[in-house]
Design a protein around this motif. Structure first.
Motif, PDB file in Angstrom:
ATOM      1  N   VAL A 155       0.851  -1.190   0.000  1.00  0.00           N
ATOM      2  CA  VAL A 155       0.000   0.000   0.000  1.00  0.00           C
ATOM      3  C   VAL A 155       0.893   1.249   0.000  1.00  0.00           C
ATOM      4  N   ARG A 156       0.824   2.017  -1.062  1.00  0.00           N
ATOM      5  CA  ARG A 156       1.745   3.131  -1.270  1.00  0.00           C
ATOM      6  C   ARG A 156       1.764   4.113  -0.100  1.00  0.00           C
ATOM      7  N   GLU A 157       0.599   4.479   0.399  1.00  0.00           N
ATOM      8  CA  GLU A 157       0.521   5.492   1.457  1.00  0.00           C
ATOM      9  C   GLU A 157       0.804   4.936   2.847  1.00  0.00           C
ATOM     10  N   ALA A 158       1.012   3.636   2.949  1.00  0.00           N
ATOM     11  CA  ALA A 158       1.138   2.999   4.263  1.00  0.00           C
ATOM     12  C   ALA A 158       2.519   2.420   4.522  1.00  0.00           C
ATOM     13  N   VAL A 159       3.519   2.873   3.772  1.00  0.00           N
ATOM     14  CA  VAL A 159       4.888   2.405   3.970  1.00  0.00           C
ATOM     15  C   VAL A 159       5.826   3.601   4.076  1.00  0.00           C
ATOM     16  N   GLY A 160       6.959   3.398   4.739  1.00  0.00           N
ATOM     17  CA  GLY A 160       7.892   4.501   4.918  1.00  0.00           C
ATOM     18  C   GLY A 160       9.288   4.025   5.230  1.00  0.00           C
ATOM     19  N   ASP A 161      10.156   5.015   5.416  1.00  0.00           N
ATOM     20  CA  ASP A 161      11.555   4.751   5.713  1.00  0.00           C
ATOM     21  C   ASP A 161      12.142   6.008   6.337  1.00  0.00           C
ATOM     22  N   ARG A 162      13.434   5.980   6.554  1.00  0.00           N
ATOM     23  CA  ARG A 162      14.099   7.147   7.105  1.00  0.00           C
ATOM     24  C   ARG A 162      14.580   8.116   6.030  1.00  0.00           C
ATOM     25  N   VAL A 163      14.626   7.645   4.777  1.00  0.00           N
ATOM     26  CA  VAL A 163      15.112   8.460   3.665  1.00  0.00           C
ATOM     27  C   VAL A 163      14.070   8.438   2.549  1.00  0.00           C
ATOM     28  N   PRO A 164      13.513   9.591   2.138  1.00  0.00           N
ATOM     29  CA  PRO A 164      12.430   9.606   1.136  1.00  0.00           C
ATOM     30  C   PRO A 164      12.789   8.907  -0.170  1.00  0.00           C
ATOM     31  N   GLY A 165      13.989   9.125  -0.665  1.00  0.00           N
ATOM     32  CA  GLY A 165      14.364   8.509  -1.933  1.00  0.00           C
ATOM     33  C   GLY A 165      14.361   7.001  -1.886  1.00  0.00           C
ATOM     34  N   VAL A 166      14.671   6.446  -0.724  1.00  0.00           N
ATOM     35  CA  VAL A 166      14.666   4.999  -0.541  1.00  0.00           C
ATOM     36  C   VAL A 166      13.255   4.436  -0.715  1.00  0.00           C
ATOM     37  N   VAL A 167      12.262   5.172  -0.218  1.00  0.00           N
ATOM     38  CA  VAL A 167      10.878   4.729  -0.358  1.00  0.00           C
ATOM     39  C   VAL A 167      10.491   4.662  -1.832  1.00  0.00           C
ATOM     40  N   GLU A 168      10.747   5.739  -2.547  1.00  0.00           N
ATOM     41  CA  GLU A 168      10.329   5.801  -3.950  1.00  0.00           C
ATOM     42  C   GLU A 168      11.025   4.740  -4.789  1.00  0.00           C
ATOM     43  N   TRP A 169      12.315   4.567  -4.595  1.00  0.00           N
ATOM     44  CA  TRP A 169      13.040   3.580  -5.391  1.00  0.00           C
ATOM     45  C   TRP A 169      12.514   2.172  -5.133  1.00  0.00           C
ATOM     46  N   ASN A 170      12.328   1.810  -3.881  1.00  0.00           N
ATOM     47  CA  ASN A 170      11.892   0.455  -3.568  1.00  0.00           C
ATOM     48  C   ASN A 170      10.461   0.192  -4.006  1.00  0.00           C
ATOM     49  N   LEU A 171       9.586   1.187  -3.922  1.00  0.00           N
ATOM     50  CA  LEU A 171       8.237   1.014  -4.463  1.00  0.00           C
ATOM     51  C   LEU A 171       8.297   0.722  -5.955  1.00  0.00           C
ATOM     52  N   PHE A 172       9.130   1.473  -6.654  1.00  0.00           N
ATOM     53  CA  PHE A 172       9.272   1.258  -8.099  1.00  0.00           C
ATOM     54  C   PHE A 172       9.799  -0.143  -8.399  1.00  0.00           C
ATOM     55  N   ASP A 173      10.838  -0.544  -7.671  1.00  0.00           N
ATOM     56  CA  ASP A 173      11.488  -1.819  -7.956  1.00  0.00           C
ATOM     57  C   ASP A 173      10.608  -2.997  -7.568  1.00  0.00           C
ATOM     58  N   ILE A 174       9.916  -2.891  -6.434  1.00  0.00           N
ATOM     59  CA  ILE A 174       8.988  -3.956  -6.037  1.00  0.00           C
ATOM     60  C   ILE A 174       7.874  -4.095  -7.061  1.00  0.00           C
ATOM     61  N   ASP A 175       7.318  -2.984  -7.501  1.00  0.00           N
ATOM     62  CA  ASP A 175       6.230  -3.027  -8.478  1.00  0.00           C
ATOM     63  C   ASP A 175       6.688  -3.637  -9.796  1.00  0.00           C
ATOM     64  N   ALA A 176       7.958  -3.517 -10.097  1.00  0.00           N
ATOM     65  CA  ALA A 176       8.485  -4.086 -11.329  1.00  0.00           C
ATOM     66  C   ALA A 176       8.711  -5.585 -11.236  1.00  0.00           C
ATOM     67  N   LYS A 177       9.008  -6.083 -10.016  1.00  0.00           N
ATOM     68  CA  LYS A 177       9.521  -7.453  -9.948  1.00  0.00           C
ATOM     69  C   LYS A 177       8.899  -8.375  -8.903  1.00  0.00           C
ATOM     70  N   PHE A 178       8.324  -7.841  -7.817  1.00  0.00           N
ATOM     71  CA  PHE A 178       7.973  -8.714  -6.704  1.00  0.00           C
ATOM     72  C   PHE A 178       6.522  -8.659  -6.253  1.00  0.00           C
ATOM     73  N   GLY A 179       5.841  -7.567  -6.447  1.00  0.00           N
ATOM     74  CA  GLY A 179       4.462  -7.439  -6.003  1.00  0.00           C
ATOM     75  C   GLY A 179       3.828  -6.231  -6.642  1.00  0.00           C
ATOM     76  N   ASP A 180       2.580  -5.981  -6.322  1.00  0.00           N
ATOM     77  CA  ASP A 180       1.870  -4.823  -6.871  1.00  0.00           C
ATOM     78  C   ASP A 180       1.838  -3.709  -5.832  1.00  0.00           C
ATOM     79  N   VAL A 181       2.249  -2.525  -6.239  1.00  0.00           N
ATOM     80  CA  VAL A 181       2.122  -1.340  -5.395  1.00  0.00           C
ATOM     81  C   VAL A 181       0.811  -0.665  -5.770  1.00  0.00           C
ATOM     82  N   GLU A 182      -0.080  -0.542  -4.794  1.00  0.00           N
ATOM     83  CA  GLU A 182      -1.412  -0.008  -5.051  1.00  0.00           C
ATOM     84  C   GLU A 182      -1.721   1.162  -4.118  1.00  0.00           C
ATOM     85  N   ALA A 183      -2.540   2.073  -4.594  1.00  0.00           N
ATOM     86  CA  ALA A 183      -2.970   3.205  -3.792  1.00  0.00           C
ATOM     87  C   ALA A 183      -3.930   2.758  -2.702  1.00  0.00           C
TER      88      ALA A 183
END
Length: 241
Positions: A185-213
């Protein structure tokens, strides 16, 4: 524009180009929703959700309300709700279970039984909801999460929590490896560094699971049938005359 906004804008430009590369190579397919979901909240304990701790993460003003909404929707349908926290016993003694991870991160700040490793009271588990204590990044590693989900007939794991680059990511990777459909769930995940969140959401959506609103996930939960787990069905069968 804040530094975080600038990072996100720069990453978005990169991701738009990378999307074309992935799609032409057959990536970014959709795993899709199943019919029997569970909510799995990763490490939304005080050490991560409250300020002032070494493990504190950003974005709780968005994450906490999103998890509250998901819990309300999921509980209304009776789906399993699972929480994880990360905690260690005998952190300074000879029987510590921290292992080598303590050479990389301050695991000794997460003693078992402390307030820091308790689930945030704003999203507290309801009676009967499972809270797992893990020692490693993935919610599946060294826990009974997979067997618990299988016992309840779950086919879809809706993942929230922190950190995006670590525990959320590895839980998602293990979920698909274990045969569950991961929905992050895009709005329900976080990290200590904003760029880390965006990159991992992109990469997970490409290869491991669906990132959904969040809105889409709530709509999905609203549309599923009320949940009756395999455990409940078996108990009913045993109780029947």
């Amino acid at each position: 524009m804040t530094d975080a906004d600038a990072v996100r804008a720069a990453l978005q430009t990169i991701f738009e180009a990378d999307t074309g590369i992935y799609q032409t190579r057959g990536f970014q397919r959709r795993v899709g929703y199943g019919s029997r979901p569970a909510l799995v909240h990763i490490d939304l304990a005080n050490a991560w959700t409250r300020p002032g701790h070494a493990f504190s993460c950003e974005g709780m003003e968005t994450i906490i309300p999103a998890v509250q909404a998901l819990n309300e929707a999921g509980r209304a349908k009776g789906i399993p709700v699972v929480y994880t926290t990360t905690a260690y016993q005998d952190v300074d003694g000879p029987n510590s279970d921290i292992g080598l991870w303590g050479r990389k991160i301050p695991c000794e700040l997460l003693p078992l039984g402390s307030e820091d490793v308790e689930i945030d009271s704003r999203i507290a588990p309801a009676d009967g909801e499972l809270v797992l204590v893990k020692k490693c990044a993935s919610g599946f590693h060294g826990t009974n999460l997979a067997s618990y989900l299988n016992a309840h007939g779950v086919d879809t794991v809706i993942v929230t929590g922190v950190t995006m680059a670590g525990c959320v990511r590895h839980t998602t990777e293990d979920a698909i490896a274990q045969g569950f459909r991961p929905i992050v769930v895009r709005e329900a995940v976080g990290d200590r560094v904003p760029g880390v969140v965006e990159w991992n959401l992109f990469d997970i959506d490409a290869k491991f699971g669906d990132v959904e609103a969040l809105e889409d996930v709530l709509s999905y939960l609203d549309g599923i049938a009320p949940f009756t787990s395999r455990v409940a069905r078996l108990e009913g069968a045993v109780a029947a005359p």
